[in-house]
Design a protein around this motif. Sequence first.
Motif, PDB file in Angstrom:
ATOM      1  N   THR A  52       0.840  -1.205   0.000  1.00 25.00           N
ATOM      2  CA  THR A  52       0.000   0.000   0.000  1.00 25.00           C
ATOM      3  C   THR A  52       0.873   1.253   0.000  1.00 25.00           C
ATOM      4  O   THR A  52       0.702   2.148  -0.830  1.00 25.00           O
ATOM      5  CB  THR A  52      -0.982  -0.031   1.186  1.00 25.00           C
ATOM      6  N   ARG A 101      -2.288   5.017   7.104  1.00 22.91           N
ATOM      7  CA  ARG A 101      -2.682   3.695   7.639  1.00 22.91           C
ATOM      8  C   ARG A 101      -2.469   3.731   9.143  1.00 22.91           C
ATOM      9  O   ARG A 101      -1.448   4.236   9.621  1.00 22.91           O
ATOM     10  CB  ARG A 101      -1.834   2.590   7.024  1.00 22.91           C
ATOM     11  N   HIS A 129     -10.517  -0.684   3.869  1.00 17.80           N
ATOM     12  CA  HIS A 129      -9.291  -0.500   3.086  1.00 17.80           C
ATOM     13  C   HIS A 129      -9.714  -0.195   1.640  1.00 17.80           C
ATOM     14  O   HIS A 129      -9.578  -1.026   0.753  1.00 17.80           O
ATOM     15  CB  HIS A 129      -8.466  -1.789   3.177  1.00 17.80           C
ATOM     16  N   GLN A 132      -7.361  -0.816  -1.526  1.00 17.29           N
ATOM     17  CA  GLN A 132      -7.172  -2.221  -1.921  1.00 17.29           C
ATOM     18  C   GLN A 132      -8.375  -2.653  -2.756  1.00 17.29           C
ATOM     19  O   GLN A 132      -8.236  -3.353  -3.761  1.00 17.29           O
ATOM     20  CB  GLN A 132      -7.012  -3.120  -0.687  1.00 17.29           C
ATOM     21  N   THR A 163      -9.925  -5.664   4.085  1.00 20.97           N
ATOM     22  CA  THR A 163     -10.104  -5.685   2.626  1.00 20.97           C
ATOM     23  C   THR A 163     -11.413  -6.389   2.272  1.00 20.97           C
ATOM     24  O   THR A 163     -12.060  -6.054   1.281  1.00 20.97           O
ATOM     25  CB  THR A 163      -8.937  -6.407   1.917  1.00 20.97           C
ATOM     26  N   PRO A 263      -5.326 -10.118  -1.323  1.00 22.76           N
ATOM     27  CA  PRO A 263      -4.760  -8.757  -1.213  1.00 22.76           C
ATOM     28  C   PRO A 263      -3.260  -8.794  -0.912  1.00 22.76           C
ATOM     29  O   PRO A 263      -2.583  -7.780  -1.089  1.00 22.76           O
ATOM     30  CB  PRO A 263      -5.553  -8.138  -0.060  1.00 22.76           C
ATOM     31  N   LEU A 264      -2.767  -9.953  -0.435  1.00 24.03           N
ATOM     32  CA  LEU A 264      -1.379 -10.121   0.021  1.00 24.03           C
ATOM     33  C   LEU A 264      -1.134  -9.228   1.251  1.00 24.03           C
ATOM     34  O   LEU A 264      -1.794  -8.209   1.375  1.00 24.03           O
ATOM     35  CB  LEU A 264      -0.367  -9.843  -1.094  1.00 24.03           C
ATOM     36  N   PRO A 265      -0.260  -9.512   2.160  1.00 22.86           N
ATOM     37  CA  PRO A 265       0.661 -10.637   2.111  1.00 22.86           C
ATOM     38  C   PRO A 265      -0.029 -11.980   2.395  1.00 22.86           C
ATOM     39  O   PRO A 265      -0.961 -12.024   3.189  1.00 22.86           O
ATOM     40  CB  PRO A 265       1.641 -10.312   3.246  1.00 22.86           C
TER      41      PRO A 265
HETATM   42  C1  NCD Z   1      -4.008  -6.021   3.505  1.00 27.25           C
HETATM   43  C2  NCD Z   1      -4.209  -5.096   4.674  1.00 27.25           C
HETATM   44  O1  NCD Z   1      -3.286  -4.367   5.061  1.00 27.25           O
HETATM   45  O2  NCD Z   1      -5.317  -5.093   5.185  1.00 27.25           O
HETATM   46  N1  NCD Z   1      -2.781  -5.814   2.868  1.00 27.25           N
HETATM   47  C3  NCD Z   1      -2.729  -4.927   1.829  1.00 27.25           C
HETATM   48  O3  NCD Z   1      -2.852  -3.743   2.013  1.00 27.25           O
HETATM   49  N2  NCD Z   1      -2.632  -5.427   0.595  1.00 27.25           N
HETATM   50  C4  NCD Z   1      -4.269  -7.445   3.773  1.00 27.25           C
HETATM   51  C5  NCD Z   1      -3.596  -8.089   4.946  1.00 27.25           C
HETATM   52  O4  NCD Z   1      -2.751  -7.482   5.618  1.00 27.25           O
HETATM   53  O5  NCD Z   1      -3.906  -9.244   5.190  1.00 27.25           O
END
Ligand code: NCD
Length: 320
Positions: A52, A101, A129, A132, A163, A263-265
Amino acid sequence: MRSIIDILDLSVEEIDSLIETAQDIISNPGEYAHLCDGLKLATLFFEPSTRTRMSFEAAMYELGGYVLSMSSAASSSAAKGESVADTAKVISCYADIIAIRHPKEGAALVAANNASIPVINGGDGGHCHPTQTLADLLTIYREKGSLKGLTVGICGDLKFGRTVHSLINAMSRYDGTRFVLISPEELRVPDYVINESIRKKGIPYIETEDLDGSMPELDILYMTRIQRERFFNEEDYLRLKDSYILTADRMKYAGKDMSVMHPLPRVNEISVAVDDDPRACYFKQVLNGKYMRMALIIMLLKDAGKLNGTGVSGSRTIQL
Ligand code: NCD
Protein backbone atom coordinates in the motif's frame (compact mmCIF):
# COMPACT_ATOMS: atom_id res chain seq x y z
CA MET A 1 -12.11 19.04 1.33
CA ARG A 2 -12.84 15.71 -0.31
CA SER A 3 -11.26 12.64 1.32
CA ILE A 4 -11.73 8.91 0.72
CA ILE A 5 -12.15 7.00 3.95
CA ASP A 6 -14.59 4.29 2.84
CA ILE A 7 -15.15 2.78 -0.60
CA LEU A 8 -18.75 4.04 -0.30
CA ASP A 9 -17.38 7.60 -0.39
CA LEU A 10 -17.07 6.96 -4.14
CA SER A 11 -20.18 6.58 -6.29
CA VAL A 12 -20.42 3.70 -8.76
CA GLU A 13 -19.99 6.28 -11.57
CA GLU A 14 -16.81 7.62 -9.96
CA ILE A 15 -15.44 4.09 -9.65
CA ASP A 16 -16.20 3.53 -13.35
CA SER A 17 -14.34 6.71 -14.15
CA LEU A 18 -11.33 5.71 -11.98
CA ILE A 19 -11.22 2.37 -13.81
CA GLU A 20 -11.32 4.22 -17.12
CA THR A 21 -8.49 6.54 -16.05
CA ALA A 22 -6.41 3.61 -14.73
CA GLN A 23 -6.83 1.75 -18.02
CA ASP A 24 -5.77 4.87 -19.91
CA ILE A 25 -2.71 5.20 -17.66
CA ILE A 26 -1.84 1.56 -18.42
CA SER A 27 -2.06 2.26 -22.16
CA ASN A 28 -0.44 5.72 -22.15
CA PRO A 29 1.76 6.10 -19.05
CA GLY A 30 3.86 8.86 -20.59
CA GLU A 31 0.82 11.11 -20.88
CA TYR A 32 0.49 11.20 -17.10
CA ALA A 33 4.16 11.58 -16.24
CA HIS A 34 4.01 15.29 -15.38
CA LEU A 35 0.44 15.74 -14.23
CA CYS A 36 1.42 16.24 -10.58
CA ASP A 37 4.76 17.97 -11.12
CA GLY A 38 5.79 19.74 -7.94
CA LEU A 39 2.97 18.33 -5.77
CA LYS A 40 3.65 16.27 -2.65
CA LEU A 41 2.07 13.11 -1.25
CA ALA A 42 2.68 12.33 2.44
CA THR A 43 2.42 8.67 3.40
CA LEU A 44 1.74 8.32 7.14
CA PHE A 45 1.94 4.65 8.02
CA PHE A 46 1.48 3.77 11.68
CA GLU A 47 1.22 0.05 10.82
CA PRO A 48 3.38 -2.27 8.66
CA SER A 49 2.89 -2.11 4.92
CA THR A 50 4.74 -3.08 1.76
CA ARG A 51 2.30 -2.77 -1.14
CA THR A 52 0.00 0.00 0.00
CA ARG A 53 2.69 2.50 0.98
CA MET A 54 5.05 1.71 -1.85
CA SER A 55 2.33 1.67 -4.49
CA PHE A 56 1.11 5.08 -3.30
CA GLU A 57 4.66 6.36 -3.48
CA ALA A 58 5.34 4.80 -6.89
CA ALA A 59 2.01 6.26 -8.07
CA MET A 60 2.98 9.79 -7.04
CA TYR A 61 6.46 9.51 -8.57
CA GLU A 62 4.96 8.25 -11.83
CA LEU A 63 2.71 11.31 -11.87
CA GLY A 64 5.74 13.57 -11.52
CA GLY A 65 5.15 14.39 -7.85
CA TYR A 66 7.23 14.04 -4.69
CA VAL A 67 6.76 11.87 -1.62
CA LEU A 68 7.21 12.57 2.11
CA SER A 69 7.24 9.22 3.84
CA MET A 70 6.67 8.12 7.41
CA SER A 71 6.88 4.36 7.49
CA SER A 72 6.37 3.59 11.18
CA ALA A 73 4.81 5.08 14.27
CA ALA A 74 8.10 4.56 16.11
CA SER A 75 9.93 6.98 13.82
CA SER A 76 7.40 9.81 14.23
CA SER A 77 6.12 12.04 17.02
CA ALA A 78 3.33 9.50 17.59
CA ALA A 79 5.98 7.78 19.73
CA LYS A 80 6.04 10.94 21.90
CA GLY A 81 2.25 10.90 22.23
CA GLU A 82 1.16 13.21 19.40
CA SER A 83 -2.46 12.69 18.35
CA VAL A 84 -3.55 11.72 14.85
CA ALA A 85 -5.50 15.00 14.70
CA ASP A 86 -2.40 17.10 15.40
CA THR A 87 -0.27 15.03 13.01
CA ALA A 88 -2.84 15.63 10.25
CA LYS A 89 -2.78 19.39 10.88
CA VAL A 90 1.03 19.41 10.81
CA ILE A 91 1.35 17.39 7.61
CA SER A 92 -1.20 19.69 5.93
CA CYS A 93 1.50 22.40 6.18
CA TYR A 94 3.96 20.32 4.14
CA ALA A 95 2.06 18.19 1.63
CA ASP A 96 -0.82 18.37 -0.87
CA ILE A 97 -2.41 14.99 -0.11
CA ILE A 98 -2.10 12.32 2.61
CA ALA A 99 -2.33 8.53 2.52
CA ILE A 100 -2.65 7.16 6.06
CA ARG A 101 -2.68 3.69 7.64
CA HIS A 102 -3.37 3.24 11.34
CA PRO A 103 -4.16 0.29 13.65
CA LYS A 104 -7.24 2.04 15.10
CA GLU A 105 -10.61 1.96 13.35
CA GLY A 106 -11.68 5.52 12.60
CA ALA A 107 -8.17 7.04 12.65
CA ALA A 108 -8.29 7.97 8.96
CA LEU A 109 -11.58 9.78 9.51
CA VAL A 110 -10.05 11.73 12.41
CA ALA A 111 -7.14 12.67 10.13
CA ALA A 112 -9.55 13.80 7.39
CA ASN A 113 -11.56 15.88 9.84
CA ASN A 114 -8.44 17.73 10.92
CA ALA A 115 -6.39 18.00 7.72
CA SER A 116 -6.79 20.86 5.27
CA ILE A 117 -5.72 18.60 2.37
CA PRO A 118 -7.35 15.40 1.00
CA VAL A 119 -6.82 12.24 3.05
CA ILE A 120 -6.92 8.69 1.67
CA ASN A 121 -7.44 5.77 4.04
CA GLY A 122 -4.78 3.13 3.48
CA GLY A 123 -6.37 0.84 6.08
CA ASP A 124 -7.80 1.64 9.53
CA GLY A 125 -7.61 -1.31 11.92
CA GLY A 126 -10.05 -4.08 11.06
CA HIS A 127 -12.49 -1.59 9.53
CA CYS A 128 -11.85 -0.85 5.86
CA HIS A 129 -9.29 -0.50 3.09
CA PRO A 130 -10.84 1.32 0.13
CA THR A 131 -7.77 1.54 -2.11
CA GLN A 132 -7.17 -2.22 -1.92
CA THR A 133 -10.75 -2.55 -3.12
CA LEU A 134 -10.02 -0.21 -6.03
CA ALA A 135 -7.14 -2.54 -6.97
CA ASP A 136 -9.48 -5.51 -6.62
CA LEU A 137 -12.20 -3.91 -8.76
CA LEU A 138 -9.82 -3.06 -11.59
CA THR A 139 -8.49 -6.63 -11.47
CA ILE A 140 -11.99 -8.12 -11.57
CA TYR A 141 -12.95 -5.78 -14.40
CA ARG A 142 -9.88 -6.70 -16.45
CA GLU A 143 -10.28 -10.42 -15.80
CA LYS A 144 -14.04 -10.69 -16.25
CA GLY A 145 -14.84 -7.73 -18.51
CA SER A 146 -17.56 -6.55 -16.10
CA LEU A 147 -18.29 -6.08 -12.41
CA LYS A 148 -21.83 -7.40 -12.80
CA GLY A 149 -23.32 -10.87 -12.46
CA LEU A 150 -20.45 -12.42 -10.50
CA THR A 151 -20.43 -15.07 -7.80
CA VAL A 152 -17.73 -13.94 -5.39
CA GLY A 153 -16.29 -16.37 -2.85
CA ILE A 154 -14.38 -14.78 0.01
CA CYS A 155 -12.40 -17.11 2.23
CA GLY A 156 -10.41 -16.84 5.46
CA ASP A 157 -10.57 -14.16 8.13
CA LEU A 158 -13.79 -12.39 7.22
CA LYS A 159 -14.12 -10.87 10.69
CA PHE A 160 -10.91 -8.85 10.97
CA GLY A 161 -10.01 -8.61 7.27
CA ARG A 162 -10.59 -4.97 6.34
CA THR A 163 -10.10 -5.68 2.63
CA VAL A 164 -13.02 -8.11 2.88
CA HIS A 165 -15.36 -5.51 4.37
CA SER A 166 -14.55 -2.95 1.68
CA LEU A 167 -14.85 -5.51 -1.11
CA ILE A 168 -18.28 -6.61 0.15
CA ASN A 169 -19.43 -2.99 0.38
CA ALA A 170 -18.26 -2.33 -3.17
CA MET A 171 -19.51 -5.49 -4.87
CA SER A 172 -22.91 -5.21 -3.15
CA ARG A 173 -23.64 -2.27 -5.46
CA TYR A 174 -23.37 -4.27 -8.71
CA ASP A 175 -26.33 -6.13 -10.23
CA GLY A 176 -26.21 -9.88 -10.08
CA THR A 177 -23.54 -10.19 -7.36
CA ARG A 178 -23.77 -13.29 -5.15
CA PHE A 179 -21.49 -13.90 -2.17
CA VAL A 180 -20.23 -17.20 -0.83
CA LEU A 181 -18.62 -16.34 2.52
CA ILE A 182 -16.25 -19.11 3.57
CA SER A 183 -14.76 -18.99 7.06
CA PRO A 184 -14.54 -20.71 10.42
CA GLU A 185 -17.56 -19.92 12.59
CA GLU A 186 -15.53 -17.52 14.76
CA LEU A 187 -14.26 -15.48 11.81
CA ARG A 188 -17.53 -14.74 10.02
CA VAL A 189 -18.29 -11.35 8.45
CA PRO A 190 -19.36 -8.86 11.18
CA ASP A 191 -23.10 -8.22 11.42
CA TYR A 192 -22.72 -4.53 10.60
CA VAL A 193 -21.25 -5.38 7.18
CA ILE A 194 -23.90 -8.02 6.46
CA ASN A 195 -26.71 -5.66 7.51
CA GLU A 196 -25.48 -2.43 5.95
CA SER A 197 -24.42 -3.85 2.60
CA ILE A 198 -25.53 -7.36 1.75
CA ARG A 199 -28.99 -7.35 3.38
CA LYS A 200 -29.72 -3.72 2.56
CA LYS A 201 -29.09 -4.38 -1.13
CA GLY A 202 -30.89 -7.75 -1.07
CA ILE A 203 -27.77 -9.59 -2.29
CA PRO A 204 -28.01 -13.41 -2.20
CA TYR A 205 -25.33 -14.88 0.08
CA ILE A 206 -24.42 -17.99 1.97
CA GLU A 207 -22.06 -18.49 4.88
CA THR A 208 -20.20 -21.79 4.93
CA GLU A 209 -17.06 -23.45 6.26
CA ASP A 210 -16.65 -25.57 3.12
CA LEU A 211 -14.08 -24.27 0.62
CA ASP A 212 -13.81 -27.31 -1.67
CA GLY A 213 -17.57 -27.70 -2.00
CA SER A 214 -18.02 -24.00 -2.79
CA MET A 215 -15.36 -23.71 -5.48
CA PRO A 216 -17.22 -25.08 -8.53
CA GLU A 217 -19.77 -22.23 -8.55
CA LEU A 218 -17.35 -19.33 -8.04
CA ASP A 219 -16.28 -16.73 -10.60
CA ILE A 220 -13.82 -15.31 -8.09
CA LEU A 221 -12.16 -16.82 -5.05
CA TYR A 222 -10.75 -14.07 -2.81
CA MET A 223 -8.42 -15.68 -0.26
CA THR A 224 -7.31 -13.78 2.85
CA ARG A 225 -4.77 -14.11 5.63
CA ILE A 226 -5.82 -14.81 9.21
CA GLN A 227 -5.15 -11.41 10.82
CA ARG A 228 -2.85 -12.40 13.66
CA GLU A 229 -2.30 -8.83 14.89
CA ARG A 230 -6.03 -8.34 15.56
CA PHE A 231 -6.54 -11.47 17.68
CA PHE A 232 -7.06 -11.10 21.40
CA ASN A 233 -4.99 -14.18 22.20
CA GLU A 234 -2.30 -16.20 20.46
CA GLU A 235 -3.94 -19.62 21.11
CA ASP A 236 -6.97 -18.66 19.03
CA TYR A 237 -4.70 -17.53 16.21
CA LEU A 238 -2.66 -20.75 16.32
CA ARG A 239 -5.84 -22.84 16.25
CA LEU A 240 -7.31 -20.97 13.27
CA LYS A 241 -4.27 -19.95 11.25
CA ASP A 242 -4.26 -22.84 8.80
CA SER A 243 -8.03 -23.15 8.45
CA TYR A 244 -7.81 -22.87 4.65
CA ILE A 245 -4.90 -23.64 2.38
CA LEU A 246 -5.49 -23.41 -1.34
CA THR A 247 -3.18 -25.93 -3.00
CA ALA A 248 -2.55 -26.68 -6.67
CA ASP A 249 -4.36 -29.99 -6.13
CA ARG A 250 -7.46 -28.27 -4.75
CA MET A 251 -7.66 -26.01 -7.81
CA LYS A 252 -9.22 -29.03 -9.57
CA TYR A 253 -12.51 -28.13 -7.83
CA ALA A 254 -12.54 -24.71 -9.50
CA GLY A 255 -14.00 -23.84 -12.87
CA LYS A 256 -11.53 -23.08 -15.66
CA ASP A 257 -12.26 -19.33 -15.43
CA MET A 258 -12.31 -18.87 -11.66
CA SER A 259 -9.93 -16.07 -10.74
CA VAL A 260 -7.93 -16.52 -7.54
CA MET A 261 -7.36 -13.23 -5.77
CA HIS A 262 -5.60 -12.25 -2.51
CA PRO A 263 -4.76 -8.76 -1.21
CA LEU A 264 -1.38 -10.12 0.02
CA PRO A 265 0.66 -10.64 2.11
CA ARG A 266 -0.02 -14.36 2.06
CA VAL A 267 1.22 -16.55 4.87
CA ASN A 268 0.12 -20.14 4.23
CA GLU A 269 -3.27 -19.77 2.65
CA ILE A 270 -2.18 -20.16 -0.99
CA SER A 271 0.57 -22.63 -1.88
CA VAL A 272 3.35 -21.21 -4.01
CA ALA A 273 2.55 -23.89 -6.62
CA VAL A 274 -0.75 -22.10 -7.35
CA ASP A 275 1.23 -19.06 -8.61
CA ASP A 276 1.84 -20.84 -11.93
CA ASP A 277 -1.87 -21.48 -12.48
CA PRO A 278 -3.21 -19.03 -15.12
CA ARG A 279 -6.18 -18.40 -12.81
CA ALA A 280 -3.91 -16.83 -10.13
CA CYS A 281 -4.40 -13.04 -10.21
CA TYR A 282 -2.85 -11.82 -6.97
CA PHE A 283 0.29 -10.34 -8.48
CA LYS A 284 -1.84 -8.58 -11.10
CA GLN A 285 -3.76 -7.00 -8.19
CA VAL A 286 -0.49 -5.55 -6.89
CA LEU A 287 0.21 -3.76 -10.17
CA ASN A 288 -3.39 -2.70 -10.65
CA GLY A 289 -3.25 -1.11 -7.19
CA LYS A 290 -0.63 1.35 -8.37
CA TYR A 291 -2.71 2.43 -11.38
CA MET A 292 -5.90 2.88 -9.35
CA ARG A 293 -4.00 4.90 -6.74
CA MET A 294 -2.65 7.11 -9.55
CA ALA A 295 -6.21 7.62 -10.78
CA LEU A 296 -7.45 8.41 -7.26
CA ILE A 297 -4.64 10.88 -6.53
CA ILE A 298 -5.48 12.70 -9.79
CA MET A 299 -9.18 12.81 -8.90
CA LEU A 300 -8.64 14.18 -5.39
CA LEU A 301 -5.97 16.72 -6.34
CA LYS A 302 -8.23 17.96 -9.09
CA ASP A 303 -11.14 18.29 -6.64
CA ALA A 304 -8.83 20.17 -4.28
CA GLY A 305 -8.05 22.65 -7.06
CA LYS A 306 -4.41 21.63 -7.28
CA LEU A 307 -4.61 20.54 -10.94
CA ASN A 308 -5.79 22.86 -13.68
CA GLY A 309 -8.90 22.06 -15.72
CA THR A 310 -6.87 20.24 -18.31
CA GLY A 311 -3.61 18.55 -17.68
CA VAL A 312 -1.29 18.93 -20.60
CA SER A 313 1.05 16.04 -20.31
CA GLY A 314 3.22 14.52 -22.96
CA SER A 315 1.70 15.02 -26.40
CA ARG A 316 -1.94 14.77 -25.38
CA THR A 317 -4.34 16.94 -23.43
CA ILE A 318 -6.00 14.95 -20.69
CA GLN A 319 -9.43 16.24 -19.74
CA LEU A 320 -9.55 16.44 -15.96
C1 NCD B 1 -4.01 -6.02 3.50
C2 NCD B 1 -4.21 -5.10 4.67
O1 NCD B 1 -3.29 -4.37 5.06
O2 NCD B 1 -5.32 -5.09 5.19
N1 NCD B 1 -2.78 -5.81 2.87
C3 NCD B 1 -2.73 -4.93 1.83
O3 NCD B 1 -2.85 -3.74 2.01
N2 NCD B 1 -2.63 -5.43 0.60
C4 NCD B 1 -4.27 -7.45 3.77
C5 NCD B 1 -3.60 -8.09 4.95
O4 NCD B 1 -2.75 -7.48 5.62
O5 NCD B 1 -3.91 -9.24 5.19
